[in-house]
Design an enzyme around this catalytic site. Structure first.
Site, PDB file in Angstrom:
ATOM      1  N   HIS A 280      14.728  18.658 -19.881  1.00  0.00           N
ATOM      2  CA  HIS A 280      15.085  17.820 -18.723  1.00  0.00           C
ATOM      3  C   HIS A 280      15.679  16.487 -19.145  1.00  0.00           C
ATOM      4  O   HIS A 280      15.203  15.828 -20.041  1.00  0.00           O
ATOM      5  CB  HIS A 280      13.920  17.647 -17.736  1.00  0.00           C
ATOM      6  CG  HIS A 280      12.716  16.926 -18.257  1.00  0.00           C
ATOM      7  ND1 HIS A 280      12.599  15.556 -18.232  1.00  0.00           N
ATOM      8  CD2 HIS A 280      11.560  17.390 -18.787  1.00  0.00           C
ATOM      9  CE1 HIS A 280      11.407  15.219 -18.721  1.00  0.00           C
ATOM     10  NE2 HIS A 280      10.763  16.300 -19.073  1.00  0.00           N
ATOM     11  N   ASP A 292       9.538  12.958 -24.419  1.00  0.00           N
ATOM     12  CA  ASP A 292       9.524  13.557 -23.069  1.00  0.00           C
ATOM     13  C   ASP A 292      10.730  13.068 -22.281  1.00  0.00           C
ATOM     14  O   ASP A 292      10.656  12.060 -21.582  1.00  0.00           O
ATOM     15  CB  ASP A 292       8.213  13.199 -22.372  1.00  0.00           C
ATOM     16  CG  ASP A 292       8.052  13.909 -21.042  1.00  0.00           C
ATOM     17  OD1 ASP A 292       8.776  14.888 -20.794  1.00  0.00           O
ATOM     18  OD2 ASP A 292       7.189  13.498 -20.255  1.00  0.00           O
ATOM     19  N   GLU A 326      12.749  16.643 -13.442  1.00  0.00           N
ATOM     20  CA  GLU A 326      11.518  17.355 -13.776  1.00  0.00           C
ATOM     21  C   GLU A 326      10.313  16.493 -13.462  1.00  0.00           C
ATOM     22  O   GLU A 326       9.286  16.966 -13.008  1.00  0.00           O
ATOM     23  CB  GLU A 326      11.520  17.742 -15.275  1.00  0.00           C
ATOM     24  CG  GLU A 326      10.402  18.726 -15.675  1.00  0.00           C
ATOM     25  CD  GLU A 326       9.079  18.045 -16.046  1.00  0.00           C
ATOM     26  OE1 GLU A 326       8.054  18.732 -16.081  1.00  0.00           O
ATOM     27  OE2 GLU A 326       9.057  16.825 -16.295  1.00  0.00           O
ATOM     28  N   GLU A 327      10.421  15.180 -13.725  1.00  0.00           N
ATOM     29  CA  GLU A 327       9.233  14.320 -13.673  1.00  0.00           C
ATOM     30  C   GLU A 327       8.655  14.119 -12.277  1.00  0.00           C
ATOM     31  O   GLU A 327       7.450  14.079 -12.120  1.00  0.00           O
ATOM     32  CB  GLU A 327       9.547  12.957 -14.317  1.00  0.00           C
ATOM     33  CG  GLU A 327       9.821  13.017 -15.822  1.00  0.00           C
ATOM     34  CD  GLU A 327       8.619  13.477 -16.649  1.00  0.00           C
ATOM     35  OE1 GLU A 327       7.582  13.842 -16.087  1.00  0.00           O
ATOM     36  OE2 GLU A 327       8.752  13.483 -17.894  1.00  0.00           O
ATOM     37  N   ASP A 354      10.007  21.245 -23.737  1.00  0.00           N
ATOM     38  CA  ASP A 354       9.587  20.021 -23.057  1.00  0.00           C
ATOM     39  C   ASP A 354       8.174  19.660 -23.503  1.00  0.00           C
ATOM     40  O   ASP A 354       7.309  19.331 -22.689  1.00  0.00           O
ATOM     41  CB  ASP A 354       9.649  20.219 -21.533  1.00  0.00           C
ATOM     42  CG  ASP A 354       9.252  18.954 -20.776  1.00  0.00           C
ATOM     43  OD1 ASP A 354       9.293  17.862 -21.372  1.00  0.00           O
ATOM     44  OD2 ASP A 354       8.876  19.069 -19.597  1.00  0.00           O
ATOM     45  N   HIS A 424       4.679   9.627 -21.125  1.00  0.00           N
ATOM     46  CA  HIS A 424       4.727   8.791 -19.907  1.00  0.00           C
ATOM     47  C   HIS A 424       4.345   7.335 -20.132  1.00  0.00           C
ATOM     48  O   HIS A 424       3.808   6.703 -19.227  1.00  0.00           O
ATOM     49  CB  HIS A 424       3.838   9.381 -18.797  1.00  0.00           C
ATOM     50  CG  HIS A 424       4.236  10.748 -18.340  1.00  0.00           C
ATOM     51  ND1 HIS A 424       3.610  11.402 -17.308  1.00  0.00           N
ATOM     52  CD2 HIS A 424       5.212  11.600 -18.763  1.00  0.00           C
ATOM     53  CE1 HIS A 424       4.180  12.584 -17.121  1.00  0.00           C
ATOM     54  NE2 HIS A 424       5.140  12.733 -18.006  1.00  0.00           N
TER      55      HIS A 424
END
Lengths: 458, 458
Positions: A280, A292, A326-327, A354, A424
């Site tokens: 992503h 990520d 995606e997130e 991912d 994140h």
């Protein structure tokens, strides 16, 4: 020639053919390794994506920049075709840096928090309230509405230590983050604080998507660093009535048109059969989206570059998809599957990368365990590059919707002990990616695409 | 009962017994995992060793401190016995921070260097000379003595990219460091600069042992960071006659008495059969000796703690050895083997953990490859904790001397892509060790000790 002799000869011929095919596969994958470790561009591409573009949440100008950059990079690989697939995506904005403190024995003690993705903001002056700490929803539900009303619910269940994989620990705790605000609002709470989703004990709060239900008020929700979660828990032991203050002015803006980036190399023998690899292109809005999923993005580009650079003509169509959103919405993955269905495309398999740019470890094929023996030889072919097992744990958020179209869903699982240390956070930066580990991932993914496109599925 | 029925029953009984034994082993190793991930002390011990004691080169006061600390820690595990084994070790001292620069177009450009271990110092005012760059000894030998005389030889062969393992890349390049000064002195050079032994491209010079031969002059030798090695190479392309200056006042002091630290749990059934696990307590004098080999040291302590804490009584004797002087003399390993031989001790196996606190990957049994199938079930038992293969690549500097006494030499090989990024530098610090990866190593080592002590070797 007797019938017996003939069938022995046929059998021998078949064995020879299979052995030759495996030898050829082994040689091709070795060439892939040498190409990637000699002329690889994934690491320098990642540097650009992280340092020149940086964080790129859906709907933001930097997400748009990343999409245009990736489109250009895929063009440069000389893929047969590269295109953008329009899709409407949510546009959530964090706003100013969040603030939080607890008041313990009349002293303000700062807490490291960040708003959860999709969360509403607090009122302009923040919220200040007593805190109800719970480890899970059962504990919360057992409380009286009265005791929760007007309070901040603090979900503090930690990552369990005695599970083997970070992803499993995540699965065992993440409902606090994704559903916590709904559960807390049901009981009349006015805010939510969630312990960060990580084994690490440090000062980085971990954002991530949360959600609301129309039937309950949308209350502001934030993540707190694990170190500060421990501090808050201890403080609550000493002074159960203490108050916490937090302020965040994040907001959900109107949807924005964005894009999936798609590139493919047409198969020479069975062009209608697609073998897809996805990552992503969006990331959270803090840090650089390195593990990520910047690493996944550059690995995808690298696979196409490598096929083209080595002149490998795949028998089936190889397609790379860089999904948007995606997130915090999965709109890219859903749109891609919707279009594939409309166009009656046949996805033989879809692989997702991912889970960080760490050393390859496992590949998950979403199929009954007892059928995996058919892929033992692939496991052996990929073992030198880090693959310990091909197991049954296939999956992937963006590729998931392709399952009902009959695609074999394949998850790429690099060594996962450190992924959630960075996930994140502000700390998910280029510096934590090792060049060689990233490259080994590219080798395995290119090798896997090659094996499926060459041999099909058994 | 007929003879046939009887032999079938006996066979069934045997199979049941074997299966039961494997089930028991699997359960014990799971308990080990849970103990280490719940009550483990390796990470906090490593913190103490790195931050309170720090770098600990043989013969130094901090090496002595580390020895006393480890002795105490092993006592606290309630090992059956813990003792110190005296041994004389070299005492090399770096002295002041090294200085180096090159003079390019009349400008001084700083270079990041550090003296190689065991090197002599330069004269008080340093040395300044022209530079002969070579990739290997053949290239050097092909030069005329005249062209090398009075010069500094710069060995610049890089780690090859297209090898799978860091250890192999090290083996292909390290002779520049270990033998370079001898080869250079033969040709009349007055100093040596060696490109650091790493895949990383950064500013940390990597020290490491070098050596001299009495028949040639001992000339000062240093390592240069890979980034600066590239800069120096480019500069030499532009200006072949440029001069480099470097100054170091390291020196070899008289030998000092030091110690190996040994602890054991006596076997209940075959106490005379020893299964040893070793790491080295000394480190280089820069950084904190975290991955090299603080992690090995705390894993050794953790294995004994875990046996005792779970109340596992091994059938054979488990012995842990913390060797002194692995880095620049191997005196500890040699002394240990010498005493074992004198005492007619029987070492069934010796395992070494000296490749960093990374995720477990391979275990090497120094035996013919075709015998490894006997250990397939151990591989399976350890696979959940990261072991991909038990292969034939056994080895270890400190345990090597036990080979001729009949011990099976076993190397523990965690994932090795990053080890040489930190190895022998200021950057080998606690912060680069991941708690869970370190703990997985402890699980595998404890499990392996248990399997050998319980089952012997096949």
């Amino acid at each position: 020639m007797s019938k017996n002799v003939k069938s022995i000869l046929v059998a021998l011929l078949l064995i020879t053919k299979v052995t030759q095919a495996q030898q050829r596969d082994s040689i091709v994958i070795k060439q892939v390794f040498q190409e990637i470790f000699t002329n690889g561009q994934s690491y320098s591409n990642l540097h650009y994506l992280c340092k020149e573009i940086g964080a790129r949440i859906s709907g933001s100008p930097s997400a748009e920049k990343a999409i245009q950059w990736a489109f250009q990079k895929l063009k440069e690989t000389r893929a047969d075709s590269v295109w953008l697939q329009p899709v409407m995506v949510p546009h959530w904005q964090r706003g100013d840096k969040e603030e939080a403190y607890m008041i313990l024995q009349n002293k303000k003690i700062k807490l490291a928090i960040c708003a959860l993705g999709n969360s509403v903001g607090t009122p302009v002056n923040g919220i200040k309230a007593g805190v109800i700490e719970v480890k899970n929803f059962e504990e919360l539900r057992a409380k009286s509405n009265e005791s929760v009303r007007g309070k901040i619910v603090f979900f503090s269940r930690p990552f369990p230590d005695t599970v083997l994989f970070g992803g499993v620990a995540y699965g065992m705790t993440v409902n606090q983050r994704s559903m916590g605000p709904i559960e807390a609002a049901k009981k009349g709470a006015i805010g939510v604080i969630v312990r960060s989703m990580t084994h690490a004990h440090d000062h980085f709060p971990h954002t991530g998507a949360t959600q609301y239900k129309d039937s309950f008020p949308s209350i502001p929700a934030c993540a707190i660093s694990t170190a500060d979660a421990s501090i808050l828990s201890s403080a609550l032991q000493k002074e159960a009535q203490l108050e916490v203050y937090f302020k965040q002015n994040c907001q959900m803006l109107p949807e924005v048109e964005s894009y999936n980036v798609v590139a493919e190399i047409k198969g020479s023998e069975k062009p209608a059969e697609i073998v897809a690899l996805g990552a992503h292109i969006d990331s959270w809005d803090i840090g650089e989206g390195a593990h990520d999923d910047g690493t996944g993005v550059v690995q995808c580009i690298e696979t196409i570059r490598t096929f083209k650079s080595l002149g490998i003509q795949p028998k089936r169509t190889i397609r790379v998809v860089l999904f948007i959103n995606e997130e915090n919405g999965l709109k890219g993955g859903l749109k891609y599957a919707e279009i594939a269905e409309k166009n009656k495309e046949k996805h033989l398999a879809a692989i997702e990368t991912d889970a960080g740019g760490f050393m390859p470890r496992h590949i998950g094929f979403a199929m009954p365990k007892e059928q995996l023996f058919k892929y033992k030889k692939w496991e052996n072919l990929l073992a030198p590059y880090g693959v310990q097992t091909i197991d049954e744990n296939g999956g992937g958020a963006d590729i998931g919707p392709l399952k009902k179209q009959g695609a074999l869903i394949i998850g790429f699982h690099p060594d996962g002990q450190k992924y959630f240390d960075y996930h994140h956070t502000e700390n998910d930066v280029f510096e934590h990616v090792n060049k060689r580990e990233l490259q080994f991932g590219s080798v395995v993914l290119t090798g896997l695409l090659y094996l499926i496109s060459e041999n099909g599925l058994y």
